[in-house]
Design an enzyme around this catalytic site. Structure first.
Site, PDB file in Angstrom:
ATOM      1  CG  ASP A   8       6.716   5.316  -1.339  1.00 38.38           C
ATOM      2  OD1 ASP A   8       7.892   4.915  -1.224  1.00 38.38           O
ATOM      3  OD2 ASP A   8       6.265   6.288  -0.706  1.00 38.38           O
ATOM      4  CG  ASP A 126       9.669   6.519   8.816  1.00 41.34           C
ATOM      5  OD1 ASP A 126      10.609   7.016   8.176  1.00 41.34           O
ATOM      6  OD2 ASP A 126       9.236   5.372   8.619  1.00 41.34           O
TER       7      ASP A 126
END
Length: 235
Positions: A8, A126
């Site tokens: 990330d 998500d």
């Protein structure tokens, strides 16, 4: 089953968040260093998210991503702030193997299906309490995650990555039931994400015939798992 380490990116650095909260970011170091380490350990794929891009809706860590692409032979799936075809094409042209669409899929389904027919696309679902989130998890829609996944049955979609936000970064275990539901309803290769904590979970997923992969993030960076041993055992 494919085991995919996660990178990330925030301001060019590898970070991990807790439950997607950008203010919770913990910095671990240079992305290129970790990409090379993952390759040495035996990874085939890496999962990269441009966190800055996810929150503002346009790519923001391109230079770092290009460095990784030029320096590694790993296959790369990339998401975060991808909202138009020009960005998809740009990433494919620099050698990204597949592009992850998330927020734009909720906001523009017709565009998403067009892109699926033209490019190697992965859908990122998500969810928080079963509802799909958007814009770097800053907003929660009223769209049911499993029902949304069902709409892609029979499409050319490469895979679905499903993340339970309430587990992400918590090291408390992946929501396997959620991942199974997405896989069953969509009929698409499904990759479980969010909360991975131990090799025991990989055993469970490995024995599960309908989940095709698992993303490993914070558990590696916090030293909870030995990825090199995992790759030797499962790949």
């Amino acid at each position: 089953m494919t085991i995919i380490p996660a990178i990330d990116l925030k301001d060019g650095q590898v970070v991990r968040l807790t439950k997607g909260d950008i203010n919770s970011s913990k910095v671990y170091g240079e992305a290129l260093f970790f990409a090379k380490e993952f390759e040495k350990m035996g990874a085939e794929w890496i999962h990269i998210v441009d966190l800055n891009g996810a929150f503002i809706g346009e790519p923001k860590n391109l230079d770092e991503i290009i460095k990784i692409r030029k320096s590694c032979n790993l296959k790369i799936e990339l998401g975060g702030g991808i909202r138009d075809e020009d960005t998809i094409k740009k990433y494919i042209d620099i050698g990204i193997n597949r592009v992850i669409l998330g927020s734009v899929a909720i906001k523009n389904l017709d565009f998403t299906f067009k892109m699926i027919d033209k490019y190697p696309i992965v859908l990122g679902i998500d969810a928080k309490n079963g509802k799909v989130s958007t814009d770097g998890w800053a907003n929660i829609s009223q769209v049911d995650a499993v029902s949304f996944a069902r709409q892609f049955r029979g499409s050319k979609l490469e895979a679905i990555i499903c993340t339970d936000i309430l587990h992400d970064g918590m090291l408390d275990g992946i929501n396997i039931n959620f991942s199974e539901s997405i896989a069953k309803e969509s009929g698409i290769n499904t990759i479980a994400s969010g909360g991975f904590s131990s090799i025991i979970e990989i055993d469970k997923v490995f024995k599960n015939s309908i989940i095709n992969g698992i993303i490993v993030g914070k558990a590696f960076y916090e030293g909870k798992v030995n990825l090199e041993e995992i790759f030797k055992k499962y790949t």
